[in-house]
Design a protein around this motif. Structure first.
Motif, PDB file in Angstrom:
ATOM      1  N   PRO B   9       0.817  -1.219   0.000  1.00 47.16           N
ATOM      2  CA  PRO B   9       0.000   0.000   0.000  1.00 47.16           C
ATOM      3  C   PRO B   9       0.847   1.264   0.000  1.00 47.16           C
ATOM      4  O   PRO B   9       0.421   2.280  -0.573  1.00 47.16           O
ATOM      5  N   ASP B  10       1.993   1.216   0.636  1.00 49.69           N
ATOM      6  CA  ASP B  10       2.900   2.366   0.689  1.00 49.69           C
ATOM      7  C   ASP B  10       4.326   1.891   0.485  1.00 49.69           C
ATOM      8  O   ASP B  10       4.683   0.797   0.924  1.00 49.69           O
ATOM      9  N   PHE B  35      -1.946   3.095 -14.064  1.00 46.84           N
ATOM     10  CA  PHE B  35      -1.946   4.548 -14.072  1.00 46.84           C
ATOM     11  C   PHE B  35      -1.032   5.073 -12.974  1.00 46.84           C
ATOM     12  O   PHE B  35      -0.862   4.445 -11.935  1.00 46.84           O
ATOM     13  N   GLN B  37      -0.943   8.521 -10.657  1.00 44.83           N
ATOM     14  CA  GLN B  37      -1.606   9.768 -10.297  1.00 44.83           C
ATOM     15  C   GLN B  37      -0.571  10.695  -9.685  1.00 44.83           C
ATOM     16  O   GLN B  37       0.004  10.399  -8.627  1.00 44.83           O
ATOM     17  N   TRP B  40      -0.774  16.480  -8.450  1.00 42.98           N
ATOM     18  CA  TRP B  40      -1.847  17.393  -8.823  1.00 42.98           C
ATOM     19  C   TRP B  40      -3.149  16.658  -9.149  1.00 42.98           C
ATOM     20  O   TRP B  40      -4.133  17.284  -9.504  1.00 42.98           O
ATOM     21  N   GLY B  41      -3.122  15.357  -9.041  1.00 40.58           N
ATOM     22  CA  GLY B  41      -4.337  14.577  -9.232  1.00 40.58           C
ATOM     23  C   GLY B  41      -4.523  13.995 -10.616  1.00 40.58           C
ATOM     24  O   GLY B  41      -5.434  13.192 -10.832  1.00 40.58           O
ATOM     25  N   LEU B  43      -4.398  11.650 -13.650  1.00 38.87           N
ATOM     26  CA  LEU B  43      -4.134  10.233 -13.876  1.00 38.87           C
ATOM     27  C   LEU B  43      -3.463  10.073 -15.228  1.00 38.87           C
ATOM     28  O   LEU B  43      -4.030  10.423 -16.258  1.00 38.87           O
ATOM     29  N   PHE B  86      -2.004   3.072  -9.711  1.00 40.96           N
ATOM     30  CA  PHE B  86      -3.238   2.294  -9.708  1.00 40.96           C
ATOM     31  C   PHE B  86      -3.193   1.215 -10.782  1.00 40.96           C
ATOM     32  O   PHE B  86      -2.743   1.457 -11.909  1.00 40.96           O
ATOM     33  N   PHE B  97     -10.851  -0.259 -10.071  1.00 44.16           N
ATOM     34  CA  PHE B  97      -9.580   0.232  -9.557  1.00 44.16           C
ATOM     35  C   PHE B  97      -9.235  -0.402  -8.223  1.00 44.16           C
ATOM     36  O   PHE B  97     -10.101  -0.575  -7.359  1.00 44.16           O
ATOM     37  N   GLY B  98      -7.932  -0.713  -8.074  1.00 38.00           N
ATOM     38  CA  GLY B  98      -7.441  -1.069  -6.755  1.00 38.00           C
ATOM     39  C   GLY B  98      -7.277   0.196  -5.913  1.00 38.00           C
ATOM     40  O   GLY B  98      -7.497   1.309  -6.397  1.00 38.00           O
ATOM     41  N   LYS B  99      -6.862   0.020  -4.655  1.00 41.26           N
ATOM     42  CA  LYS B  99      -6.690   1.162  -3.766  1.00 41.26           C
ATOM     43  C   LYS B  99      -5.369   1.874  -4.000  1.00 41.26           C
ATOM     44  O   LYS B  99      -5.138   2.941  -3.442  1.00 41.26           O
ATOM     45  N   GLY B 100      -4.516   1.296  -4.816  1.00 38.39           N
ATOM     46  CA  GLY B 100      -3.294   1.987  -5.189  1.00 38.39           C
ATOM     47  C   GLY B 100      -2.114   1.709  -4.284  1.00 38.39           C
ATOM     48  O   GLY B 100      -2.258   1.223  -3.155  1.00 38.39           O
ATOM     49  N   THR B 101      -0.938   2.000  -4.812  1.00 37.85           N
ATOM     50  CA  THR B 101       0.314   1.986  -4.038  1.00 37.85           C
ATOM     51  C   THR B 101       0.845   3.406  -4.031  1.00 37.85           C
ATOM     52  O   THR B 101       1.063   3.994  -5.097  1.00 37.85           O
ATOM     53  N   MET B 102       1.020   3.961  -2.820  1.00 41.62           N
ATOM     54  CA  MET B 102       1.569   5.309  -2.727  1.00 41.62           C
ATOM     55  C   MET B 102       3.081   5.219  -2.646  1.00 41.62           C
ATOM     56  O   MET B 102       3.621   4.624  -1.709  1.00 41.62           O
TER      57      MET B 102
END
Lengths: 113, 107
Positions: B9-10, B35, B37, B40-41, B43, B86, B97-102
């Motif tokens: 996740p991170d 993707f 992100q 600035w948001g 994608l 994502f 979409f998954g919850k993403g990796t930050m």
């Protein structure tokens, strides 16, 4: 080449006020169009999608509605905003012939106060 | 619907390090996108990869559809790689979409 526009970029609205967000696509015809919301915490939630003029599919029951009055125009609306409607709203499109690759607009950041 | 799980996740990296991001999905898919992100948001499309391996500069991706996973490799990371990644497989008509990796890359 294809481009996708969204406006406004940012919006601050009081609870109970109406909402209208607009999305337009250039350089393609008969796209599939999508509205997503991204709340704080990263995940993207699909709200609506459209495969043609006047054809809207809703993914989740909520305070919002969508319309597609023209082939390349997609509008997200609400009659009365709630605090929970705050978030980052993203419009996206895919082609329907060669590829289903999805492309996103720059987004609208909505804060309901 | 399709369930999507992304890991980790991170992730925090030093500039120049390599990393692998993983995406598992629960059902057969017609295609899959990665993707990025940015802060600035926006994608940004990285890969459209229903199966096989693709490379674009320092990034590459592999999807093994039969085993229901995809991997994103970032080599020689740079600070501009920071943001959320994502994975989004496509079922019948829409992406999930998954919850993403930050990812944070520090200089």
């Amino acid at each position: 080449s294809q481009t996708i526009h969204q406006w406004p970029a940012t919006l601050v609205q009081p609870v109970g006020s109406p909402l209208s967000l607009e999305c337009t696509v250039e350089g393609t015809s008969n796209p599939n169009l999508y509205w997503y919301r991204q709340a704080a915490g990263r995940g993207l939630q699909l709200l609506f999608y459209s495969v043609g003029i006047g054809q809207i599919s809703s993914e989740v029951p909520q305070n919002l509605s969508a319309s597609r009055p023209q082939d390349r125009q997609f509008i997200l609306s609400s009659k009365k905003l709630l605090l929970s409607d705050s978030g980052f709203y993203l419009c996206a499109w895919t082609g329907t012939v060669k590829s289903y690759e999805q492309y996103f607009g720059p987004g609208t950041r909505l804060t309901v106060t | 619907g399709i369930q999507v799980e992304q890991s980790p996740p991170d992730l925090i990296l030093q500039e120049g390090a390599n990393s692998t991001l993983r995406c598992n999905f629960s059902d057969s898919v017609n295609n899959l996108q990665w993707f990025h992100q940015n802060p600035w948001g926006q994608l940004i499309n990285l890969f459209y990869i229903p199966s096989g391996t693709k490379q674009n500069g320092r990034l590459s991706a592999t999807t093994v559809a039969t085993e229901r996973y995809s991997l994103l490799y970032i080599s020689s990371s740079q600070t501009t790689d920071s943001g959320v990644y994502f994975c989004a497989p496509r079922g019948y008509s829409t992406l999930t979409f998954g919850k993403g990796t930050m990812l944070l890359v520090s200089p």
